[in-house]
Write a protein that holds these residues in place. Structure first.
Motif, mmCIF file in Angstrom:
data_model
loop_
_atom_site.group_PDB
_atom_site.id
_atom_site.type_symbol
_atom_site.label_atom_id
_atom_site.label_comp_id
_atom_site.label_asym_id
_atom_site.label_seq_id
_atom_site.Cartn_x
_atom_site.Cartn_y
_atom_site.Cartn_z
ATOM 1 N N ALA A 72 0.862 -1.188 0.000
ATOM 2 C CA ALA A 72 0.000 0.000 0.000
ATOM 3 C C ALA A 72 0.895 1.232 0.000
ATOM 4 C CB ALA A 72 -0.896 -0.007 1.242
ATOM 5 N N LEU A 73 0.356 2.338 -0.481
ATOM 6 C CA LEU A 73 1.143 3.567 -0.585
ATOM 7 C C LEU A 73 1.754 3.946 0.761
ATOM 8 C CD1 LEU A 73 -0.921 5.945 -2.879
ATOM 9 C CD2 LEU A 73 1.353 5.003 -3.296
ATOM 10 N N GLY A 74 3.037 4.308 0.731
ATOM 11 C CA GLY A 74 3.713 4.800 1.934
ATOM 12 C C GLY A 74 4.341 3.722 2.791
ATOM 13 N N GLU A 75 4.020 2.443 2.531
ATOM 14 C CA GLU A 75 4.507 1.398 3.443
ATOM 15 C C GLU A 75 6.017 1.167 3.340
ATOM 16 O OE1 GLU A 75 0.534 -1.261 4.343
ATOM 17 O OE2 GLU A 75 2.051 -2.117 3.022
ATOM 18 N N HIS A 76 6.635 1.614 2.241
ATOM 19 C CA HIS A 76 8.103 1.519 2.146
ATOM 20 C C HIS A 76 8.757 2.899 2.233
ATOM 21 C CE1 HIS A 76 8.279 -2.733 0.134
ATOM 22 N NE2 HIS A 76 7.675 -2.723 1.313
ATOM 23 N N SER A 77 8.007 3.876 2.729
ATOM 24 C CA SER A 77 8.544 5.239 2.786
ATOM 25 C C SER A 77 9.078 5.531 4.176
ATOM 26 C CB SER A 77 7.429 6.248 2.472
ATOM 27 O OG SER A 77 6.907 5.998 1.196
ATOM 28 N N LEU A 78 10.300 6.038 4.226
ATOM 29 C CA LEU A 78 10.905 6.385 5.514
ATOM 30 C C LEU A 78 11.781 7.607 5.315
ATOM 31 C CD1 LEU A 78 12.517 4.055 8.118
ATOM 32 C CD2 LEU A 78 13.806 6.011 7.271
ATOM 33 N N LEU A 95 -3.341 25.761 -2.752
ATOM 34 C CA LEU A 95 -3.483 25.316 -1.360
ATOM 35 C C LEU A 95 -2.607 26.160 -0.433
ATOM 36 C CD1 LEU A 95 -3.548 21.402 -1.661
ATOM 37 C CD2 LEU A 95 -5.431 23.027 -1.758
ATOM 38 N N LYS A 96 -3.013 26.168 0.841
ATOM 39 C CA LYS A 96 -2.219 26.857 1.865
ATOM 40 C C LYS A 96 -1.318 25.825 2.544
ATOM 41 C CE LYS A 96 -5.820 28.269 4.285
ATOM 42 N NZ LYS A 96 -6.937 27.648 3.566
ATOM 43 N N ASP A 97 -0.271 26.308 3.230
ATOM 44 C CA ASP A 97 0.616 25.374 3.943
ATOM 45 C C ASP A 97 -0.187 24.485 4.899
ATOM 46 O OD1 ASP A 97 2.675 26.541 2.619
ATOM 47 O OD2 ASP A 97 3.826 27.120 4.403
ATOM 48 N N SER A 98 -1.239 25.070 5.490
ATOM 49 C CA SER A 98 -2.012 24.296 6.470
ATOM 50 C C SER A 98 -2.819 23.176 5.801
ATOM 51 C CB SER A 98 -2.943 25.219 7.252
ATOM 52 O OG SER A 98 -3.757 25.944 6.336
ATOM 53 N N ASP A 99 -2.927 23.196 4.460
ATOM 54 C CA ASP A 99 -3.636 22.111 3.763
ATOM 55 C C ASP A 99 -2.714 20.911 3.491
ATOM 56 O OD1 ASP A 99 -5.942 23.676 3.545
ATOM 57 O OD2 ASP A 99 -5.211 24.625 1.702
ATOM 58 N N PHE A 100 -1.405 21.125 3.600
ATOM 59 C CA PHE A 100 -0.464 20.051 3.248
ATOM 60 C C PHE A 100 -0.395 19.009 4.369
ATOM 61 C CE2 PHE A 100 1.683 23.680 0.780
ATOM 62 C CZ PHE A 100 0.922 23.412 -0.345
ATOM 63 N N PRO A 101 0.059 17.795 4.045
ATOM 64 C CA PRO A 101 0.033 16.720 5.057
ATOM 65 C C PRO A 101 1.217 16.817 6.015
ATOM 66 C CG PRO A 101 0.900 15.889 2.994
ATOM 67 C CD PRO A 101 0.540 17.314 2.741
ATOM 68 N N PHE A 102 1.381 17.970 6.652
ATOM 69 C CA PHE A 102 2.458 18.167 7.617
ATOM 70 C C PHE A 102 1.878 18.079 9.019
ATOM 71 C CE2 PHE A 102 4.109 21.326 4.208
ATOM 72 C CZ PHE A 102 4.675 20.293 3.474
ATOM 73 N N TRP A 144 -0.956 11.022 0.882
ATOM 74 C CA TRP A 144 -1.678 12.237 0.462
ATOM 75 C C TRP A 144 -1.389 12.531 -1.011
ATOM 76 C CZ3 TRP A 144 -0.548 17.278 -1.149
ATOM 77 C CH2 TRP A 144 -1.510 18.269 -0.881
ATOM 78 N N LEU A 145 -0.112 12.470 -1.397
ATOM 79 C CA LEU A 145 0.236 12.729 -2.809
ATOM 80 C C LEU A 145 -0.394 11.672 -3.719
ATOM 81 C CD1 LEU A 145 4.049 13.658 -2.516
ATOM 82 C CD2 LEU A 145 2.193 15.201 -3.201
ATOM 83 N N GLY A 146 -0.414 10.424 -3.247
ATOM 84 C CA GLY A 146 -0.995 9.332 -4.039
ATOM 85 C C GLY A 146 -2.474 9.582 -4.308
#
Ligand SMILES: Cc1cc2nc3c(=O)[nH]c(=O)nc-3n(C[C@H](O)[C@H](O)[C@H](O)COP(=O)(O)OP(=O)(O)OC[C@H]3O[C@@H](n4cnc5c(N)ncnc54)[C@H](O)[C@@H]3O)c2cc1C
Ligand code: SF4
Length: 544
Positions: A72-78, A95-102, A144-146
């Motif tokens: 699944a997406l992200g499972e090999h991301s580190l 989008l605003k910075d507050s919309d990003f997945p941070f 989120w990007l996916g």
């Protein structure tokens, strides 16, 4: 034997298996795409999103596919990660910075030099300033990007590792995926699936650090770099803590020996959810150095002991980082039918420990070049031109010798790096020459002699792999290729290199527990070659 040169025991890249003529026998299904992207990391997904947008704005139909080896997406991301939001802002101008997945903005930061018991706060070097940036989990960023890519009509195929490059003459035509369901001897089982061929007009290799197909393409097409690429290994833990943390921390010094380059990072995703990691250059000189063990030792330092007291380690993982910088970039990152993005090309700035925004921006530039290539036949070398004219090349040029100076040890390297910072990279003139990590001789310390005591502290490698979520089936064939007849001293060296306990030195050589592998690629750099195994194997990271 009093030293090991790992390169003497590393098998060559199996180019005859990695480069395959398009149409070769052995595949199940065949799919035709306009653009194929290998790797759903920030580089590959940014490329897919920009490309889908450009096509939409132009009223064109583009069939874009992204292949990802994780289930699944992200499972090999580190990653760390402190993210410079610049590429997000360009990719999503509405989008605003507050919309990003941070998770949180960096509020405060501190850099410490450690000895075993003490710490000294250092002025934060300009390269390590993180104000204005955000703390994030790369798994969350990728998910989120996916979703953004899929919403634009991109086909994301998870659980499909690309195993071979399909070629026509000198051009890349696509990839063949790894088969699934093989038994221990590599024979198909009734429920298994044959490899598939995916062919495309352009293939973007965004496989991340030590990308296998990117390595194969550079070697096959004889694309040199001024210095060989060098790597670091990062081992990371995620902790739920009882004590809150309000700042980003970096440390230097203990527990690393002075002839190793590296340091630690401690990032609060939430006040009580802390990412903690140790990154060590793989050109260290002591064959017994073990990054996982050093991270366990680091947690005994009063600074961290106080923070982690009563807390719980909830995730563990490891990954390498390409550290060579400017002089290790392949001379070109494009060729007939192919482009190389992100870590697979080496776009990482080590003094600031940043790669995510460079990866994303390389994806954006690649998308623009690919789109023009498909629309009016413009050369894919436009991608190289765009990167070379961008802040990616400028940033990496400014710090071009900074990591390389540390080949002379921590103290001499530190002084030189300070002078480089003061002169904006102008000191010293010219280029520091580097050896590939695999060519650096390692001394055999007492720790490597048979029967010597080892004092494990903290989490064992077996428990660590469990915390990575790795549940690869035991009956999988080994995907790791060691040399024949590895001496026991070298087997012990591999056991220390691998953070996941894959290698064991046994009477007469090496035992490989392949299912434990978390795809960090450290031994691909220093020993047995890594190859893709069936989709969905490996770790299942959630918030790394
Ligand atoms: C410990 C550590 C700390 C870091 N800290 C920071 C930080 O704080 N800030 C920062 O900006 N950067 C940091 N970085 C660097 C940053 O994580 C990378 O530069 C960035 O993730 C590169 O993005 P990418 O898309 O090129 O590669 P990746 O993020 O590695 O993505 C590549 C994807 O390709 C997939 N893949 C690989 N091979 C295949 C194949 N054959 N077939 C199909 N799929 C494949 C992988 O599973 C993965 O999902 C850190 C890295 C590490 C290891
Ligand atoms: S065997 Fe796997 S986990 Fe171990 S060092 Fe090699 S790539 Fe990393």
């Amino acid at each position: 034997m009093d030293k090991i040169v790992p390169g003497q025991y590393q098998p060559p890249l199996p180019l005859d298996k990695l480069i395959l003529q398009d149409g070769a026998e052995g595949s199940g299904d065949r799919m035709e795409l306009d653009v194929l992207i290998v790797g759903a990391g920030p580089a590959g997904l940014a490329c897919a999103i920009e490309l889908a947008r450009l096509a939409k704005a132009d009223g064109a139909e583009l069939n874009i596919g992204v292949l990802e080896k994780a289930e699944a997406l992200g499972e090999h991301s580190l990653s760390g990660a402190v993210v410079n939001p610049r590429a997000f802002r360009e990719l999503f101008p509405d989008l605003k910075d507050s919309d990003f997945p941070f998770r949180a903005p960096v509020a405060k930061e501190a850099v410490y030099l450690l000895t075993a018991e003490r710490r000294w706060r250092l002025p934060t070097p300009p390269t390590m300033h993180n104000r204005g940036y955000y703390i994030a989990s790369l798994c969350e960023v990728v998910r989120w990007l996916g979703a953004k890519a899929e919403a634009l009509g991109v086909n994301v195929f998870t659980g499909f590792p690309a195993a071979q490059l399909l070629v026509r003459d000198a051009a890349v035509a696509g990839v063949r995926t790894a088969p699934a369901g093989l038994d221990r001897d590599g024979k198909p089982t009734p429920g298994g699936t044959a490899p598939n061929d995916l062919v495309a007009k352009v293939t973007a290799l965004a496989e991340g650090t030590r990308g296998l197909l990117a390595q194969a393409w550079c070697q096959w097409q004889r694309v040199p770099s001024e210095n060989p690429q060098i790597f670091a290994l990062g081992v990371k833990e995620l902790w739920e803590t009882k004590q809150p943390l309000d700042r980003v921390i970096h440390t230097l010094g203990w527990p690393l020996p002075s002839d190793a380059f590296g340091g630690s990072f401690v990032y609060p995703l939430e006040p009580n959810l802390v990412a903690l990691g140790l990154v060590v250059g793989l050109d260290y000189r002591d064959a017994a150095l073990d990054v996982h063990v050093l991270l366990q030792r680091l947690k005994q330092h009063p600074l961290l002991r106080a923070l982690l007291a009563g807390g719980e380690m909830v995730e563990w993982g490891a990954k390498t980082i390409p550290e060579g910088g400017f002089y290790s970039l392949p001379e070109r990152r494009s060729g007939a039918g192919v482009v190389l993005l992100g870590d697979a090309a080496g776009f990482v700035d080590v003094p600031s420990l940043k790669g995510i925004h460079y990866a994303m921006h390389s994806g954006l530039y690649a998308a623009r070049a690919i789109f023009q290539n498909l629309k009016n036949g413009a050369a894919l070398s436009e991608y190289d031109r765009l990167v070379d004219a961008s802040y990616i090349a400028r940033d990496l040029y400014r710090t071009r010798n900074m990591r390389l100076a540390f080949r002379d040890g921590f103290y001499l390297g530190g002084i030189q790096a300070a002078l480089m910072t003061l002169t904006g990279g102008r000191f010293p003139n010219g280029k520091y020459r580097m050896h590939a990590d695999v060519e650096v001789a390692r001394r055999l310390s007492p720790g490597l002699r048979p029967g010597s005591p080892e004092t494990p502290v903290g989490v064992s490698k077996v428990d660590a792999v469990f915390k990575s979520g790795n549940s690869t089936r035991d009956t999988i064939p080994s995907h790791l290729i060691p040399a024949k007849d590895v001496p026991v001293e070298v087997a012990r060296f591999y056991a220390h290199v691998c953070p996941a306990g894959v290698y064991e030195a046994i009477d007469g050589g090496l035992r490989i527990n392949a299912p434990n592998c978390v795809d960090c690629k450290a031994t691909d750099v220093l020993g047995p070659r890594w190859t893709p195994r069936e989709g969905g194997s490996g770790p299942k990271y959630k918030r790394m």
